[in-house]
Design a protein around this motif. Structure first.
Motif, PDB file in Angstrom:
ATOM      1  N   GLU A  50       4.787  25.923  12.182  1.00  0.00           N
ATOM      2  CA  GLU A  50       4.542  27.370  12.173  1.00  0.00           C
ATOM      3  C   GLU A  50       5.879  28.107  12.313  1.00  0.00           C
ATOM      4  O   GLU A  50       6.145  29.094  11.646  1.00  0.00           O
ATOM      5  N   ASP A 103      10.605  31.703  11.468  1.00  0.00           N
ATOM      6  CA  ASP A 103       9.315  31.426  10.836  1.00  0.00           C
ATOM      7  C   ASP A 103       9.538  30.341   9.784  1.00  0.00           C
ATOM      8  O   ASP A 103      10.637  30.210   9.231  1.00  0.00           O
ATOM      9  N   ARG A 130       1.016  24.602  15.346  1.00  0.00           N
ATOM     10  CA  ARG A 130      -0.233  25.195  15.812  1.00  0.00           C
ATOM     11  C   ARG A 130      -1.156  24.104  16.352  1.00  0.00           C
ATOM     12  O   ARG A 130      -1.867  24.282  17.344  1.00  0.00           O
ATOM     13  N   LEU A 152       2.255  27.640  20.890  1.00  0.00           N
ATOM     14  CA  LEU A 152       2.544  26.615  19.897  1.00  0.00           C
ATOM     15  C   LEU A 152       3.049  25.369  20.618  1.00  0.00           C
ATOM     16  O   LEU A 152       3.414  25.420  21.795  1.00  0.00           O
TER      17      LEU A 152
END
Length: 199
Positions: free
Chosen positions: A76, A62, A190, A136
Motif C-alpha cells: 500500500e 504511496d 493492508r 498497515l
C-alpha cells in the motif's frame, strides 16, 4: 510527488562488545590471544564517540510514487531510508592499516559495521511504527543487491532521498560512500498475512 522526508541525527546507540568478538571469529585461538583481542575490542570501542556521526533520512511513499519494481508488489505504501555513520571511522581504519596495526583496524571496522546496523535497526523501528499508526503491516527491511532487488536499484532510492544532506554519495557502480552506510525499503501491507515482520 508529495512525500515528506524526515532526517534523524540523534541516536542512542547501545553497542555490544560480544557481537564484535563473535564477528571477528577468534574463539578457537589460544586463551592469551583471545584475552588480547577482548582488550583491543574495548579500547577501539572507546574511540567511537569521537568517530561516529550517525545520520539517516527516510520517507514514506504511496505505491504509485515508487518505480513499481516487483520488490514493492502488493504494498500500500513503502518506507525508504538511507543511514550512515560518516567517514571518520573509515579514515581511522585506513590510518591503522597504513601503520600495520591490522588487528586494530579489523576490530574498528567491525565496530563500524555493528554501529551502522544499529542505526538502521532504529530507523526500521521508527518506520514500522509509522506503518502501524496507519493501520498497515510492515515487512522486514530489504536492501538493494539482495535477491530480486538488483544493486542498480540504489539509484531509485537516491533519486527519492536527499543523500547529500547526510553525506552519502553513490558511485557509478552503485556502491555507497561512506562504505558504512545502509539503504533499505520496508513495504506497508493492508493484509497482515503479507507481512514478514513479527510484531
Amino acid at each position: 510527488m508529495s512525500f515528506v522526508v524526515e532526517k534523524i541525527e540523534n541516536f542512542s546507540l547501545s553497542l555490544d562488545s560480544r557481537k564484535v568478538f563473535l564477528r571477528i571469529g577468534c574463539r578457537k585461538q589460544r586463551e592469551d590471544k583471545i584475552e588480547r583481542v577482548k582488550v583491543l575490542i574495548d579500547k577501539e570501542k572507546e574511540k567511537l564517540t569521537s568517530l561516529l556521526e550517525p545520520k539517516a533520512v527516510y520517507t514514506i511513499l504511496d505505491y504509485n510514487e515508487t518505480n513499481k519494481h516487483h520488490i514493492f508488489k502488493n504494498a500500500e505504501k513503502v518506507g525508504l531510508s538511507l543511514c550512515t555513520i560518516g567517514y571518520n571511522l573509515e579514515k581511522e581504519c585506513t590510518e591503522l592499516t597504513e601503520r600495520n596495526e591490522i588487528l586494530r583496524a579489523l576490530i574498528l571496522d567491525v565496530w563500524g559495521s555493528e554501529t551502522v546496523e544499529e542505526v538502521a535497526n532504529q530507523v526500521d523501528r521508527i518506520i514500522s511504527r509509522k506503518a502501524r499508526e496507519m493501520n498497515l503491516w510492515p515487512s522486514k527491511r530489504f536492501s538493494p543487491g539482495y535477491g530480486i532487488w538488483d544493486i542498480k536499484e540504489q539509484k531509485f532510492i537516491f533519486n527519492v532521498l536527499p543523500s547529500k544532506e547526510i553525506g552519502i554519495e553513490l558511485t557509478k557502480s552503485f556502491i555507497m560512500i561512506p562504505q558504512k552506510s545502509v539503504s533499505f525499503r520496508i513495504n506497508f501491507y493492508r493484509d497482515r498475512n503479507l507481512s514478514t515482520k513479527r510484531i
